[in-house]
Design a protein around this motif. Structure first.
Motif, short mmCIF file in Angstrom:
data_model
loop_
_atom_site.label_atom_id
_atom_site.label_comp_id
_atom_site.label_asym_id
_atom_site.label_seq_id
_atom_site.Cartn_x
_atom_site.Cartn_y
_atom_site.Cartn_z
N VAL A 1 5.74 -13.00 -2.71
CA VAL A 1 5.74 -11.83 -3.58
C VAL A 1 7.16 -11.68 -4.10
CG1 VAL A 1 5.34 -9.35 -3.76
CG2 VAL A 1 4.06 -10.70 -2.08
N SER A 2 7.28 -11.54 -5.40
CA SER A 2 8.60 -11.43 -6.03
C SER A 2 8.57 -10.35 -7.09
CB SER A 2 8.99 -12.76 -6.68
OG SER A 2 8.98 -13.80 -5.73
N THR A 3 9.75 -10.10 -7.65
CA THR A 3 9.86 -9.24 -8.81
C THR A 3 10.79 -9.91 -9.81
OG1 THR A 3 10.26 -6.98 -9.56
CG2 THR A 3 11.80 -7.85 -7.93
N ILE A 4 10.62 -9.61 -11.05
CA ILE A 4 11.53 -10.13 -12.07
C ILE A 4 12.73 -9.18 -12.13
CG2 ILE A 4 11.86 -10.60 -14.53
CD1 ILE A 4 8.86 -11.32 -14.65
N GLU A 5 13.90 -9.72 -11.82
CA GLU A 5 15.13 -8.91 -11.86
C GLU A 5 15.73 -8.88 -13.26
OE1 GLU A 5 18.09 -9.07 -8.79
OE2 GLU A 5 16.69 -7.56 -8.07
N GLN A 6 15.63 -10.00 -13.95
CA GLN A 6 16.21 -10.08 -15.30
C GLN A 6 15.42 -11.10 -16.11
OE1 GLN A 6 20.35 -11.21 -15.36
NE2 GLN A 6 20.50 -11.06 -17.56
N MET A 7 15.15 -10.76 -17.38
CA MET A 7 14.45 -11.70 -18.24
C MET A 7 14.97 -11.55 -19.67
SD MET A 7 10.37 -12.29 -18.92
CE MET A 7 10.06 -10.60 -19.39
N GLN A 8 15.44 -12.68 -20.19
CA GLN A 8 15.86 -12.76 -21.59
C GLN A 8 15.27 -14.04 -22.14
OE1 GLN A 8 20.13 -12.59 -21.38
NE2 GLN A 8 20.14 -10.37 -21.12
N LYS A 9 14.06 -13.93 -22.68
CA LYS A 9 13.38 -15.11 -23.24
C LYS A 9 14.21 -15.71 -24.34
CE LYS A 9 8.47 -14.42 -22.77
NZ LYS A 9 7.26 -14.16 -23.54
N PRO A 10 14.31 -16.97 -24.46
CA PRO A 10 13.85 -18.04 -23.59
C PRO A 10 14.97 -18.62 -22.74
CG PRO A 10 14.35 -18.97 -25.73
CD PRO A 10 14.72 -17.50 -25.77
N GLU A 11 15.93 -17.79 -22.36
CA GLU A 11 17.12 -18.32 -21.68
C GLU A 11 17.23 -17.96 -20.21
OE1 GLU A 11 20.54 -17.17 -23.93
OE2 GLU A 11 19.68 -17.88 -25.80
N ILE A 12 16.85 -16.76 -19.83
CA ILE A 12 17.11 -16.30 -18.46
C ILE A 12 15.84 -15.71 -17.86
CG2 ILE A 12 18.40 -14.65 -17.04
CD1 ILE A 12 20.64 -14.81 -19.14
N LEU A 13 15.55 -16.13 -16.63
CA LEU A 13 14.47 -15.53 -15.85
C LEU A 13 14.92 -15.57 -14.40
CD1 LEU A 13 11.69 -14.27 -15.79
CD2 LEU A 13 10.71 -16.56 -15.68
N ILE A 14 15.22 -14.40 -13.85
CA ILE A 14 15.72 -14.31 -12.48
C ILE A 14 14.70 -13.55 -11.64
CG2 ILE A 14 17.53 -13.41 -10.97
CD1 ILE A 14 19.45 -13.72 -13.38
N PHE A 15 14.23 -14.19 -10.57
CA PHE A 15 13.29 -13.58 -9.64
C PHE A 15 14.01 -13.15 -8.38
CE2 PHE A 15 10.68 -16.64 -12.00
CZ PHE A 15 9.63 -15.83 -12.40
N LYS A 16 13.57 -12.07 -7.81
CA LYS A 16 14.00 -11.64 -6.48
C LYS A 16 12.77 -11.71 -5.58
CE LYS A 16 15.88 -7.81 -3.83
NZ LYS A 16 16.39 -6.42 -3.90
N HIS A 17 12.86 -12.50 -4.53
CA HIS A 17 11.72 -12.65 -3.62
C HIS A 17 11.71 -11.51 -2.62
CE1 HIS A 17 10.61 -16.41 -5.41
NE2 HIS A 17 11.88 -16.78 -5.34
N LEU A 18 10.57 -10.84 -2.53
CA LEU A 18 10.43 -9.64 -1.72
C LEU A 18 9.73 -9.88 -0.39
CD1 LEU A 18 9.18 -7.27 -4.56
CD2 LEU A 18 11.53 -7.56 -3.74
N GLY A 19 8.84 -10.87 -0.36
CA GLY A 19 8.07 -11.08 0.85
C GLY A 19 7.09 -12.22 0.69
#
Length: 93
Positions: free
Chosen positions: A61-79
């Motif tokens: 289970v994760s959440t998207i911390e930052q997204m700037q299509k089409p360059e950046i996609l940062i996930f934070k894993h929660l569990g």
């Protein structure tokens, strides 16, 4: 906490790379090496839930911390998800 950073240079337009990585029809082609029949479910919202699942419905289970299509996609894993249940608090997580 340990931060892992990976970088790979690909000779293709950013939009094409983004589409290959995150399109539901092509996602499994590159993730099958760590989890056959893997899938990703997301609402594509910063702060929303994203699920990375194997063929049996277990995964992260994760959440998207930052997204700037089409360059950046940062996930934070929660569990984790085990047997259909989210685990966000156990010591194993």
């Amino acid at each position: 906490m340990e931060n892992l950073v990976y970088e790979v240079e690909i000779d293709a337009p950013r939009e094409k790379v983004w589409d290959i990585l995150w399109n539901s029809e092509t996602y499994n082609a590159w993730t099958k090496f760590f989890a056959p029949d893997s899938s990703m479910r997301t609402d594509w919202q910063v702060g929303g839930k994203t699920y990375f699942l194997d063929g049996e419905g277990n995964g992260m289970v994760s959440t998207i911390e930052q997204m700037q299509k089409p360059e950046i996609l940062i996930f934070k894993h929660l569990g984790m998800i085990k047997e259909g249940k989210e685990d966000l608090e156990s010591e194993e997580v």
